[in-house]
Design an enzyme around this catalytic site. Structure first.
Site, PDB file in Angstrom:
ATOM      1  N   ASP A 160       0.826  -1.209   0.000  1.00  0.00           N
ATOM      2  CA  ASP A 160       0.000   0.000   0.000  1.00  0.00           C
ATOM      3  C   ASP A 160       0.862   1.262   0.000  1.00  0.00           C
ATOM      4  O   ASP A 160       1.364   1.684   1.051  1.00  0.00           O
ATOM      5  CB  ASP A 160      -0.906  -0.039   1.245  1.00  0.00           C
ATOM      6  CG  ASP A 160      -1.806   1.185   1.329  1.00  0.00           C
ATOM      7  OD1 ASP A 160      -2.450   1.381   2.377  1.00  0.00           O
ATOM      8  OD2 ASP A 160      -1.863   1.952   0.342  1.00  0.00           O
TER       9      ASP A 160
ATOM     10  N   ASP B 193      -1.659   5.500  -5.343  1.00  0.00           N
ATOM     11  CA  ASP B 193      -2.012   4.673  -4.188  1.00  0.00           C
ATOM     12  C   ASP B 193      -2.357   3.242  -4.586  1.00  0.00           C
ATOM     13  O   ASP B 193      -3.498   2.940  -4.958  1.00  0.00           O
ATOM     14  CB  ASP B 193      -3.201   5.317  -3.455  1.00  0.00           C
ATOM     15  CG  ASP B 193      -3.503   4.607  -2.150  1.00  0.00           C
ATOM     16  OD1 ASP B 193      -4.394   5.074  -1.418  1.00  0.00           O
ATOM     17  OD2 ASP B 193      -2.854   3.578  -1.859  1.00  0.00           O
TER      18      ASP B 193
HETATM   19  C1  LIG Z   1      -8.487   2.320   1.898  1.00  0.00           C
HETATM   20  C2  LIG Z   1      -7.056   1.873   1.653  1.00  0.00           C
HETATM   21  C3  LIG Z   1      -6.497   1.046   2.830  1.00  0.00           C
HETATM   22  C4  LIG Z   1      -7.250  -0.259   2.906  1.00  0.00           C
HETATM   23  C5  LIG Z   1      -6.879  -1.316   2.045  1.00  0.00           C
HETATM   24  C6  LIG Z   1      -7.581  -2.526   2.093  1.00  0.00           C
HETATM   25  C7  LIG Z   1      -8.651  -2.689   2.975  1.00  0.00           C
HETATM   26  C8  LIG Z   1      -9.425  -3.997   2.972  1.00  0.00           C
HETATM   27  C9  LIG Z   1      -8.484  -5.179   3.128  1.00  0.00           C
HETATM   28  C10 LIG Z   1     -10.437  -4.046   4.080  1.00  0.00           C
HETATM   29  C11 LIG Z   1     -10.166  -4.130   1.642  1.00  0.00           C
HETATM   30  C12 LIG Z   1      -9.002  -1.647   3.817  1.00  0.00           C
HETATM   31  C13 LIG Z   1      -8.321  -0.425   3.772  1.00  0.00           C
HETATM   32  C14 LIG Z   1      -6.191   3.075   1.290  1.00  0.00           C
HETATM   33  N1  LIG Z   1      -4.782   2.697   1.220  1.00  0.00           N
HETATM   34  N2  LIG Z   1      -3.898   3.744   0.914  1.00  0.00           N
HETATM   35  C15 LIG Z   1      -6.349   4.237   2.244  1.00  0.00           C
HETATM   36  N3  LIG Z   1      -5.968   4.254   3.509  1.00  0.00           N
HETATM   37  N4  LIG Z   1      -6.240   5.490   3.974  1.00  0.00           N
HETATM   38  N5  LIG Z   1      -6.764   6.234   3.005  1.00  0.00           N
HETATM   39  N6  LIG Z   1      -6.811   5.458   1.911  1.00  0.00           N
HETATM   40  C16 LIG Z   1      -7.290   5.966   0.618  1.00  0.00           C
HETATM   41  C17 LIG Z   1      -8.782   6.080   0.680  1.00  0.00           C
HETATM   42  C18 LIG Z   1      -9.387   7.071   1.424  1.00  0.00           C
HETATM   43  C19 LIG Z   1     -10.792   7.148   1.469  1.00  0.00           C
HETATM   44  C20 LIG Z   1     -11.546   6.227   0.786  1.00  0.00           C
HETATM   45  C21 LIG Z   1     -10.925   5.227   0.073  1.00  0.00           C
HETATM   46  C22 LIG Z   1      -9.533   5.141  -0.011  1.00  0.00           C
HETATM   47  O1  LIG Z   1     -11.876   4.424  -0.496  1.00  0.00           O
HETATM   48  C23 LIG Z   1     -13.146   4.956  -0.108  1.00  0.00           C
HETATM   49  O2  LIG Z   1     -12.907   6.107   0.672  1.00  0.00           O
END
Ligand SMILES: C[C@H](Cc1ccc(C(C)(C)C)cc1)[C@H](NN)c1nnnn1Cc1ccc2c(c1)OCO2
Length: 331
Positions: A36, A220
């Site tokens: 990530d 990302d």
């Molecule tokens: C969401 C991921 C992090 C994650 C990855 C996988 C998972 C699961 C395994 C449970 C499937 C949950 C979480 C992202 N990584 N940089 C992230 N981590 N922090 N901000 N972002 C980017 C963002 C921010 C906001 C949003 C979004 C995205 O999608 C919908 O709203």
């Protein structure tokens, strides 16, 4: 030294996320982690995770490793932008990715994970490849695997070659010329507050004219979709018959049978076209004839995100030199 490891989609039907095998400890324990570039914690399901929160994930058991050391008094807690969260304690141990080894990597062991992680059975944790300034370990923040490995790498880079519905590759320490065509376009990165933040030179919807308005956002690998300003998103879905912005599903949806235009974005003088097939993400629920779009609005997030839907259309070099840059090439 160098490393090279596969990035495998966790679902053969939709590219929700990609996992990459890593080994931790002595003897090596193999886990599948979601690499990530939008976060900077390396955390794993572990022997400290309540069994009620584990559903099929592989776990890291520090007590079974002769090289593990508790990082006494250190804890971590992270909440991701989609609301997912996890927290726990910290060990250091030997860690390898695709043959690249780091001794005493901080391994954040989960003592609590949110339901979204529990239900994602194929993901055993996350490996942050953002800047170490984002790491949440207290009282002393820890370095990412990439920052620890950098001094051993011929070149302080890693590359992402993510693919549509098939395995791609993360390479560390070298740039594989066989993985891209033409020249790599390098653009500046703002490492503050800790994301790979860059500015795209504009976009086009389908065969429409290219709009040269700059778009600042983050590269990302840990986000599935592309999140851009509402003006761009509405311009895109205006070209999709039956598309609506569904409050119920939390974004733009359309009939799965709809014809979608491709989406082009610029990096410097180079243009990257995301094929229409990448722009339909998945049916809103299994078997539904309503599909969720791969391009959504960033208005609720606060940052524009070039997630996997966009990254799959390019070969991306994350250059950790000083100053850092991002390289983009067609493939
Ligand atoms: C969401 C991921 C992090 C994650 C990855 C996988 C998972 C699961 C395994 C449970 C499937 C949950 C979480 C992202 N990584 N940089 C992230 N981590 N922090 N901000 N972002 C980017 C963002 C921010 C906001 C949003 C979004 C995205 O999608 C919908 O709203």
């Amino acid at each position: 030294d160098t490393g090279s490891a596969a990035a495998v989609p966790i679902d053969p039907r939709f590219d929700i996320a990609y996992v990459t095998p890593v080994t931790i400890g002595t003897p090596p324990q193999t886990l599948q982690l979601d690499f990530d570039t939008g976060s900077s914690d390396l955390w794993v399901f572990s022997s400290h995770t309540p069994t009620s929160q584990i559903r099929g994930q592989e776990i890291y058991t520090p007590d079974k490793s002769t090289t593990s050391k508790l990082l006494d008094g250190h804890t971590w807690s992270i909440t991701y932008g989609d609301g997912s969260a996890s927290r726990g304690n910290v060990y250091t141990d030997n860690f390898t990715v695709g043959g690249l080894a780091v001794a005493s990597q901080a391994i954040q062991c989960a003592q609590q994970v949110s339901s979204s992680f529990t239900t994602e059975e194929s993901i055993d944790g996350l490996l942050g490849l953002g800047f170490s300034t984002l790491n949440t370990v207290n009282p002393a923040s820890q370095l990412t695997f990439f920052d620890n490995a950098k001094s051993k790498l011929g070149s302080p880079v890693f590359t992402a070659d993510l693919k549509n519905k098939q395995a791609g590759t993360y390479d560390f320490g070298f740039i594989d010329k066989a993985k891209y065509t033409g020249e790599i376009t390098y653009v500046p990165v703002n490492p503050d507050p800790g994301y790979w933040t860059f500015t795209s030179s504009g976009y086009a919807v389908g065969s429409g004219n290219f709009s040269g308005s700059p778009i600042t956002g983050i590269a990302d690998t840990g986000t599935s979709l592309v999140y851009l300003p509402t003006a761009i998103v509405t311009a895109y879905y205006r070209q999709v018959q039956g598309a609506t912005n569904s409050r119920n599903y939390g974004g733009y949806v359309f009939p799965c049978s709809a014809t979608l235009p491709p989406f082009t974005f610029g990096v410097g003088e180079t243009k990257f076209t995301i094929p229409a097939s990448y722009m339909s993400y998945a049916p809103v629920t299994d078997g539904s004839s309503t599909c969720f779009g791969g391009l959504q609005s960033s208005s609720g997030i606060g940052v524009n995100i070039w997630g996997d839907v966009a990254l799959k259309a390019a070969f991306v070099v994350f250059n950790g030199a000083n100053p850092p840059t991002l390289g983009w090439a067609t493939k």
